[in-house]
Design an enzyme around this catalytic site. Sequence first.
Site, short mmCIF file in Angstrom:
data_model
loop_
_atom_site.label_atom_id
_atom_site.label_comp_id
_atom_site.label_asym_id
_atom_site.label_seq_id
_atom_site.Cartn_x
_atom_site.Cartn_y
_atom_site.Cartn_z
N GLU A 94 -2.60 -0.09 9.76
CA GLU A 94 -2.58 0.05 8.30
C GLU A 94 -1.27 0.62 7.78
O GLU A 94 -0.82 0.26 6.70
CB GLU A 94 -3.71 0.98 7.84
CG GLU A 94 -5.10 0.42 8.05
CD GLU A 94 -6.19 1.45 7.75
OE1 GLU A 94 -5.86 2.59 7.37
OE2 GLU A 94 -7.36 1.09 7.91
N VAL A 95 -0.69 1.52 8.55
CA VAL A 95 0.55 2.17 8.12
C VAL A 95 1.67 1.70 9.06
O VAL A 95 1.59 1.92 10.28
CB VAL A 95 0.42 3.70 8.16
CG1 VAL A 95 1.74 4.36 7.73
CG2 VAL A 95 -0.72 4.17 7.24
N HIS A 99 2.72 5.20 15.02
CA HIS A 99 2.01 6.48 15.19
C HIS A 99 1.01 6.37 16.31
O HIS A 99 0.40 5.31 16.53
CB HIS A 99 1.31 6.90 13.90
CG HIS A 99 0.46 5.84 13.28
ND1 HIS A 99 0.98 4.80 12.55
CD2 HIS A 99 -0.88 5.64 13.31
CE1 HIS A 99 0.00 4.01 12.14
NE2 HIS A 99 -1.14 4.49 12.60
P1 5GP Z 1 -3.53 2.71 11.72
O1 5GP Z 1 -4.74 1.90 11.37
O2 5GP Z 1 -2.30 2.25 10.98
O3 5GP Z 1 -3.34 2.84 13.20
O4 5GP Z 1 -3.88 4.18 11.24
C1 5GP Z 1 -3.42 4.73 10.06
C2 5GP Z 1 -4.10 6.07 9.92
O5 5GP Z 1 -3.41 6.82 8.95
C3 5GP Z 1 -5.57 5.97 9.46
O6 5GP Z 1 -6.40 6.59 10.42
C4 5GP Z 1 -5.55 6.69 8.12
O7 5GP Z 1 -6.74 7.45 7.90
C5 5GP Z 1 -4.32 7.57 8.21
N1 5GP Z 1 -3.67 7.82 6.93
C6 5GP Z 1 -3.35 6.90 5.99
N2 5GP Z 1 -2.75 7.48 4.93
C7 5GP Z 1 -2.70 8.81 5.22
C8 5GP Z 1 -2.19 9.94 4.50
O8 5GP Z 1 -1.66 9.84 3.39
N3 5GP Z 1 -2.30 11.15 5.10
C9 5GP Z 1 -2.86 11.30 6.33
N4 5GP Z 1 -2.91 12.53 6.83
N5 5GP Z 1 -3.35 10.26 7.05
C10 5GP Z 1 -3.27 9.03 6.49
#
Ligand code: 5GP
Length: 116
Positions: A94-95, A99
């Site tokens: 998502e981001v 990470h």
């Molecule tokens: P991905 O699906 O990209 O591996 O995980 C992105 C993670 O970032 C998700 O678990 C989501 O809850 C977390 N996340 C997204 N936006 C924010 C934010 O603004 N602050 C924090 N602390 N976590 C975030």
Amino acid sequence: MSTIFSKIIAREIPAEIVYQDDQVTAFKDIHPIAPAHILIVPNREIATVNDVTPEDEQMLGHMFTVAKEIAQQMGITESGYRLLINCNQDAGQEVFHLHMHLLGGRKLGPMLARQD
Ligand code: 5GP
């Protein structure tokens, strides 16, 4: 373009930062899916695992050392935990700022749900 995680790293927007040094920052996930859910993020913006280069290898290894130390601080070293990195659409990324998820504090179940 600065990612939401870059803004957290720069302390422009709030997050519960649990660790920071000159290479990585770790903070609590805003929507935790386990009692321990920490994101370990390179301070430098790297969009996905597809974008890592040999120059990143030391920092990528450092992410594991930081993950281990946070797991120790959270008291989940013996019970166990999972380190997970999503890459692109099929993994549900998502981001787009690389990470590592550190997940623990409960039984996490199978790594993947079966499709059948
Ligand atoms: P991905 O699906 O990209 O591996 O995980 C992105 C993670 O970032 C998700 O678990 C989501 O809850 C977390 N996340 C997204 N936006 C924010 C934010 O603004 N602050 C924090 N602390 N976590 C975030």
